[in-house]
Design an enzyme around this catalytic site. Sequence first.
Site, PDB file in Angstrom:
ATOM      1  N   LEU A  20      -3.131 -40.608 -51.127  1.00  0.00           N
ATOM      2  CA  LEU A  20      -2.662 -41.756 -50.460  1.00  0.00           C
ATOM      3  C   LEU A  20      -2.497 -41.767 -48.998  1.00  0.00           C
ATOM      4  O   LEU A  20      -1.783 -40.618 -48.575  1.00  0.00           O
ATOM      5  CB  LEU A  20      -1.178 -42.350 -51.092  1.00  0.00           C
ATOM      6  CG  LEU A  20      -1.139 -42.552 -52.565  1.00  0.00           C
ATOM      7  CD1 LEU A  20       0.124 -42.674 -53.052  1.00  0.00           C
ATOM      8  CD2 LEU A  20      -2.108 -43.695 -52.806  1.00  0.00           C
ATOM      9  N   GLY A  40       1.975 -37.120 -49.420  1.00  0.00           N
ATOM     10  CA  GLY A  40       2.185 -36.092 -48.508  1.00  0.00           C
ATOM     11  C   GLY A  40       1.728 -34.805 -48.615  1.00  0.00           C
ATOM     12  O   GLY A  40       2.173 -33.774 -48.308  1.00  0.00           O
ATOM     13  N   ASP A  44       3.274 -33.972 -41.379  1.00  0.00           N
ATOM     14  CA  ASP A  44       2.885 -33.434 -39.934  1.00  0.00           C
ATOM     15  C   ASP A  44       4.207 -34.360 -39.129  1.00  0.00           C
ATOM     16  O   ASP A  44       4.418 -35.638 -39.582  1.00  0.00           O
ATOM     17  CB  ASP A  44       1.732 -34.295 -39.295  1.00  0.00           C
ATOM     18  CG  ASP A  44       1.258 -34.126 -38.038  1.00  0.00           C
ATOM     19  OD1 ASP A  44       2.072 -33.367 -37.235  1.00  0.00           O
ATOM     20  OD2 ASP A  44       0.232 -34.549 -37.747  1.00  0.00           O
ATOM     21  N   LEU A  66      -0.932 -48.083 -49.635  1.00  0.00           N
ATOM     22  CA  LEU A  66       0.061 -49.052 -50.413  1.00  0.00           C
ATOM     23  C   LEU A  66      -0.170 -50.450 -49.836  1.00  0.00           C
ATOM     24  O   LEU A  66      -0.576 -50.596 -48.714  1.00  0.00           O
ATOM     25  CB  LEU A  66       1.435 -48.813 -50.072  1.00  0.00           C
ATOM     26  CG  LEU A  66       2.086 -47.416 -50.573  1.00  0.00           C
ATOM     27  CD1 LEU A  66       3.485 -47.082 -50.071  1.00  0.00           C
ATOM     28  CD2 LEU A  66       1.961 -47.360 -51.907  1.00  0.00           C
ATOM     29  N   LEU A  86       4.915 -44.275 -43.778  1.00  0.00           N
ATOM     30  CA  LEU A  86       6.193 -43.882 -44.750  1.00  0.00           C
ATOM     31  C   LEU A  86       6.433 -42.517 -44.865  1.00  0.00           C
ATOM     32  O   LEU A  86       5.427 -41.640 -45.010  1.00  0.00           O
ATOM     33  CB  LEU A  86       6.127 -44.702 -46.056  1.00  0.00           C
ATOM     34  CG  LEU A  86       5.901 -46.231 -46.061  1.00  0.00           C
ATOM     35  CD1 LEU A  86       5.887 -46.708 -47.358  1.00  0.00           C
ATOM     36  CD2 LEU A  86       6.814 -46.816 -45.127  1.00  0.00           C
TER      37      LEU A  86
END
Length: 126
Positions: A20, A40, A44, A66, A86
């Site tokens: 993702l 994730g 970073d 998303l 996000l």
Amino acid sequence: MDTTPQSYLDLFPLEAIVYLTPDSENVLEDIDPSKVYVLGGLVDESIHKQLTLRRAQEQRLQTARLPIREYMVKAPNARNYHSETLAINQVFDVLSTYYETRSWPAALRAGVSSGKGYVIPDTAEQ
């Protein structure tokens, strides 16, 4: 939840992994229980555009983002700030809410904070 120091590349077949990244052209339309979603995969502190997408492409992985653009609108704000990037916990909240409700608007409302500059259209005036 299980944790391991091993790489997801060593644990799952490449064709089962979906990385993702907000930079993907592919929109995540549904959660496929036969897939493994990497969120994730690259943490970073500063946001570098395309970094996660390039990493996934180097690893020959499927990518998805998303559906923020598809279900949310940019909210007017003083800083004119809008971000589709996000935190890991926000992505997790979106995915788990979607899995429970099968509603992207409900999931995005639950996981995307107003500080990101996006809102579900029916709440744009709030």
